[in-house]
Design an enzyme around this catalytic site. Structure first.
Site, PDB file in Angstrom:
ATOM      1  N   TRP A  74       0.866  -1.181   0.000  1.00 17.46           N
ATOM      2  CA  TRP A  74       0.000   0.000   0.000  1.00 17.46           C
ATOM      3  C   TRP A  74       0.898   1.224   0.000  1.00 17.46           C
ATOM      4  O   TRP A  74       1.854   1.288   0.779  1.00 17.46           O
ATOM      5  CB  TRP A  74      -0.917   0.051   1.233  1.00 17.46           C
ATOM      6  CG  TRP A  74      -1.605   1.378   1.305  1.00 17.46           C
ATOM      7  CD1 TRP A  74      -2.646   1.803   0.528  1.00 17.46           C
ATOM      8  CD2 TRP A  74      -1.235   2.497   2.137  1.00 17.46           C
ATOM      9  NE1 TRP A  74      -2.948   3.116   0.837  1.00 17.46           N
ATOM     10  CE2 TRP A  74      -2.108   3.557   1.804  1.00 17.46           C
ATOM     11  CE3 TRP A  74      -0.262   2.704   3.109  1.00 17.46           C
ATOM     12  CZ2 TRP A  74      -2.029   4.807   2.426  1.00 17.46           C
ATOM     13  CZ3 TRP A  74      -0.179   3.947   3.738  1.00 17.46           C
ATOM     14  CH2 TRP A  74      -1.066   4.984   3.395  1.00 17.46           C
ATOM     15  N   GLU A  92      -2.924  -3.017  -2.537  1.00 15.12           N
ATOM     16  CA  GLU A  92      -4.079  -2.469  -1.803  1.00 15.12           C
ATOM     17  C   GLU A  92      -4.535  -1.099  -2.316  1.00 15.12           C
ATOM     18  O   GLU A  92      -3.870  -0.093  -2.119  1.00 15.12           O
ATOM     19  CB  GLU A  92      -3.725  -2.354  -0.310  1.00 15.12           C
ATOM     20  CG  GLU A  92      -4.862  -1.803   0.525  1.00 15.12           C
ATOM     21  CD  GLU A  92      -4.513  -1.705   2.006  1.00 15.12           C
ATOM     22  OE1 GLU A  92      -3.357  -1.982   2.390  1.00 15.12           O
ATOM     23  OE2 GLU A  92      -5.416  -1.342   2.781  1.00 15.12           O
ATOM     24  N   LYS A 141      -7.156   2.295  -2.714  1.00 16.94           N
ATOM     25  CA  LYS A 141      -7.832   3.217  -1.811  1.00 16.94           C
ATOM     26  C   LYS A 141      -8.485   4.300  -2.662  1.00 16.94           C
ATOM     27  O   LYS A 141      -7.925   4.714  -3.674  1.00 16.94           O
ATOM     28  CB  LYS A 141      -6.772   3.826  -0.875  1.00 16.94           C
ATOM     29  CG  LYS A 141      -7.300   4.643   0.267  1.00 16.94           C
ATOM     30  CD  LYS A 141      -6.184   4.886   1.287  1.00 16.94           C
ATOM     31  CE  LYS A 141      -6.714   5.680   2.467  1.00 16.94           C
ATOM     32  NZ  LYS A 141      -5.750   5.767   3.563  1.00 16.94           N
ATOM     33  N   ASP A 192      -9.647  -3.344   1.484  1.00 18.88           N
ATOM     34  CA  ASP A 192      -9.759  -2.750   2.822  1.00 18.88           C
ATOM     35  C   ASP A 192     -11.165  -2.162   2.952  1.00 18.88           C
ATOM     36  O   ASP A 192     -11.583  -1.337   2.138  1.00 18.88           O
ATOM     37  CB  ASP A 192      -8.680  -1.665   2.975  1.00 18.88           C
ATOM     38  CG  ASP A 192      -8.633  -1.085   4.381  1.00 18.88           C
ATOM     39  OD1 ASP A 192      -9.705  -0.685   4.899  1.00 18.88           O
ATOM     40  OD2 ASP A 192      -7.543  -1.014   4.971  1.00 18.88           O
ATOM     41  N   HIS A 237     -11.840   1.659   2.533  1.00 20.90           N
ATOM     42  CA  HIS A 237     -11.224   2.375   1.415  1.00 20.90           C
ATOM     43  C   HIS A 237     -12.164   2.702   0.265  1.00 20.90           C
ATOM     44  O   HIS A 237     -11.713   2.942  -0.851  1.00 20.90           O
ATOM     45  CB  HIS A 237     -10.040   1.563   0.869  1.00 20.90           C
ATOM     46  CG  HIS A 237      -8.834   1.650   1.747  1.00 20.90           C
ATOM     47  ND1 HIS A 237      -7.584   1.212   1.352  1.00 20.90           N
ATOM     48  CD2 HIS A 237      -8.674   2.138   2.991  1.00 20.90           C
ATOM     49  CE1 HIS A 237      -6.719   1.420   2.315  1.00 20.90           C
ATOM     50  NE2 HIS A 237      -7.355   1.971   3.332  1.00 20.90           N
ATOM     51  N   HIS A 251      -8.512  -6.498   4.365  1.00 15.94           N
ATOM     52  CA  HIS A 251      -8.178  -5.660   5.509  1.00 15.94           C
ATOM     53  C   HIS A 251      -9.514  -5.313   6.136  1.00 15.94           C
ATOM     54  O   HIS A 251     -10.192  -4.376   5.698  1.00 15.94           O
ATOM     55  CB  HIS A 251      -7.445  -4.391   5.082  1.00 15.94           C
ATOM     56  CG  HIS A 251      -5.964  -4.560   5.058  1.00 15.94           C
ATOM     57  ND1 HIS A 251      -5.094  -3.515   4.858  1.00 15.94           N
ATOM     58  CD2 HIS A 251      -5.197  -5.666   5.230  1.00 15.94           C
ATOM     59  CE1 HIS A 251      -3.853  -3.977   4.909  1.00 15.94           C
ATOM     60  NE2 HIS A 251      -3.881  -5.275   5.121  1.00 15.94           N
ATOM     61  N   ASP A 266     -12.576   8.763   8.342  1.00  9.63           N
ATOM     62  CA  ASP A 266     -11.534   7.869   8.851  1.00  9.63           C
ATOM     63  C   ASP A 266     -11.845   6.436   8.469  1.00  9.63           C
ATOM     64  O   ASP A 266     -12.996   5.994   8.575  1.00  9.63           O
ATOM     65  CB  ASP A 266     -11.425   7.979  10.371  1.00  9.63           C
ATOM     66  CG  ASP A 266     -10.369   7.024  10.893  1.00  9.63           C
ATOM     67  OD1 ASP A 266      -9.186   7.263  10.608  1.00  9.63           O
ATOM     68  OD2 ASP A 266     -10.734   6.030  11.543  1.00  9.63           O
ATOM     69  N   ASP A 273     -10.398   3.619   9.799  1.00  8.84           N
ATOM     70  CA  ASP A 273      -9.739   2.610  10.627  1.00  8.84           C
ATOM     71  C   ASP A 273     -10.250   2.478  12.058  1.00  8.84           C
ATOM     72  O   ASP A 273      -9.476   2.567  13.005  1.00  8.84           O
ATOM     73  CB  ASP A 273      -8.231   2.909  10.654  1.00  8.84           C
ATOM     74  CG  ASP A 273      -7.649   2.916   9.260  1.00  8.84           C
ATOM     75  OD1 ASP A 273      -7.508   1.833   8.687  1.00  8.84           O
ATOM     76  OD2 ASP A 273      -7.363   4.005   8.743  1.00  8.84           O
ATOM     77  N   ASP A 275      -7.252  -4.396   9.980  1.00  6.97           N
ATOM     78  CA  ASP A 275      -6.488  -3.160   9.794  1.00  6.97           C
ATOM     79  C   ASP A 275      -7.242  -1.975  10.380  1.00  6.97           C
ATOM     80  O   ASP A 275      -8.108  -1.394   9.737  1.00  6.97           O
ATOM     81  CB  ASP A 275      -6.207  -2.922   8.297  1.00  6.97           C
ATOM     82  CG  ASP A 275      -5.391  -1.652   8.089  1.00  6.97           C
ATOM     83  OD1 ASP A 275      -4.816  -1.133   9.062  1.00  6.97           O
ATOM     84  OD2 ASP A 275      -5.333  -1.167   6.936  1.00  6.97           O
TER      85      ASP A 275
END
Ligand code: RNT
Ligand code: ZN
Length: 424
Positions: free
Chosen positions: A190, A231, A233, A264, A267, A291, A299, A301, A331
């Site tokens: 990533w 990865e 995003k 992810d 993302h 992920h 955000d 995460d 993640d």
């Protein structure tokens, strides 16, 4: 309640739950045996807010841990100890996911583009001793060479070459983990590269990234030891307008090169879920890395909750028959709560979502849908939500000798008192 009384309650609740599920034609013992075979890869970076041990300058590339809960790991030994504390509360056998910033240099500092397997020997030793698999990530952030915000797609060939060399070394480190531990290491790329504001040239950075990846992947490594993942995003903090490694970019790259795509959960657009992507992508590439995370507004995460998004991911993996082709990693990084709890709760939620999916009467559900009886479908799916899966989960914890349900919190508090609270 005494441990004996609580064990008795778990056993009798399980016996009842087993009968309830049997009414739907579901064998709970079979579901538990399947769950025991699924490993979750724990992201080491939850333990120290993506700090690493190099302490070199540079931004995290839009990755933004917030909070100052006391007790974060300051050394690799502390991080391993904290990981072990979490792993002791997660039923089953699992994996740990490392970033290259977690290297151990034993005094003599090694440049980011000169890392070697020996810088991770203590991690490999620890993983072996604890029957854990390892996964890996080159770190394209927290370094002066990433200060422009561009790495593998930089216009500057010196910057590009620096990071290409870093990633080449990381694939070798992944191979070493695979050889040492007898289970392939997934090495995931990533990069933070992107523009805050609307760019003029969207094409050149992507061409440069493709060329960099081709150089990184040039050497063939036995997939028994190392598997490569990329990865994508949609946007990040500081790269709101354009991310070089977009979904289309990496999906194309993964398909063309038959490597893993990393999905992810944080993302994508807020209403776009990764669950729906699995059954498409897995027609064209052999395996996928997840992920598992939780986006909240900007955000990406937050600690994984047992919510509808997570349920959908687990259902897609199980219903699609993809368990053997999907590597499940976590993640997220929350520094406002006990970090051992963050790992434990997120990982157990992932397992609980998988258990719920494994407890579905899949054949019957498929038949109803084939018969186009959508009324029966919605009725059955809603009915299943009320079945006693918590009793099955508690029994799973008992089988694997870890605390069930809320009982984890007293172990976490004890560890906090004995260990975390002593850290400055
Ligand atoms: C960042 C990516 C990436 C990082 C870790 C630290 O948006 O999700 O996976 O979180 O590599
Ligand atoms: Zn990620």
């Amino acid at each position: 309640m005494s441990p004996q009384a609580s064990e008795k309650l778990v056993n009798s609740s399980y016996a009842l739950a087993k009968e309830r599920y049997a009414q739907y034609g579901v064998d709970t013992d079979q579901a538990l045996a399947a769950l025991a075979k699924i490993s979750i890869s724990l992201h080491c970076w939850q333990g120290d807010d993506v700090g690493g041990f190099e302490h070199s300058e540079g931004s995290l590339g839009g990755v933004l841990p917030t909070g100052n809960y006391p007790g974060k790991a300051r050394t690799a030994d502390e991080l391993r100890q904290d990981l072990s504390a979490a792993i002791n509360l997660i039923p089953g056998t699992h994996r740990v996911n490392l970033h290259s910033i977690y290297a151990e240099y034993e005094g003599k500092v090694v440049a980011r583009n000169e890392q070697r397997p020996e810088n991770f020997a203590r991690w490999a030793e620890w993983a072996k001793a604890n029957s854990l698999g390892l996964d890996f990530n080159p770190s394209f952030f927290s370094h002066p060479m990433a200060s422009s915000g561009f790495t593998l797609s930089s216009y500057d060939p010196a910057v590009r070459n620096f990071w290409i060399q870093h990633a080449i070394n990381c694939r070798k480190i992944g191979e070493y983990f695979g050889q040492q531990l007898g289970t392939p290491c997934v090495t995931n790329i990533w990069i933070p590269d992107g523009f805050k504001d609307v760019p003029v040239d969207r094409a050149t950075p992507r061409q440069l990234l493709k060329d960099s990846l081709d150089q990184i992947m040039a050497e063939e490594i036995d997939p028994k030891h190392n598997l490569d993942a990329v990865e994508p995003k949609l946007f990040g903090i500081g790269s709101e307008s354009y991310v070089v490694g977009s979904h289309e970019f990496y999906m194309g790259y993964a398909v063309a090169n038959q490597i893993l795509l990393c999905l992810d959960a944080g993302h994508y657009h807020p209403t776009e879920t990764i669950a729906d992507k699995l059954s498409s992508i897995l027609n064209f590439i052999p395996e996928v890395l997840l992920h598992v995370s939780r986006g909240v507004r900007w955000d990406s995460d937050h600690v994984v909750l047992l919510n509808d998004d997570l349920a959908a991911i687990a259902q897609e993996v199980v219903r699609g028959g993809f368990l053997g082709r999907v590597h499940i990693g976590l993640d997220y990084f929350d520094a406002t709560i006990n970090r051992v709890a963050a790992w434990t709760i997120g990982a157990r939620n992932m397992q609980r979502a998988l258990l719920n999916a494994l407890l579905e009467p899949l054949d019957e559900m498929r038949q109803i849908e084939k018969d186009a009886d959508f009324t029966a479908r919605i009725a059955l799916l809603e009915d299943l939500k009320g079945l006693p899966s918590a009793a099955v989960w508690d029994y799973f914890c008992l089988q694997h000798e870890v605390p069930g349900s809320m009982a984890i919190i007293s172990d976490i508090r004890a560890y906090e008192k004995a260990e975390l609270s002593k850290r400055g």
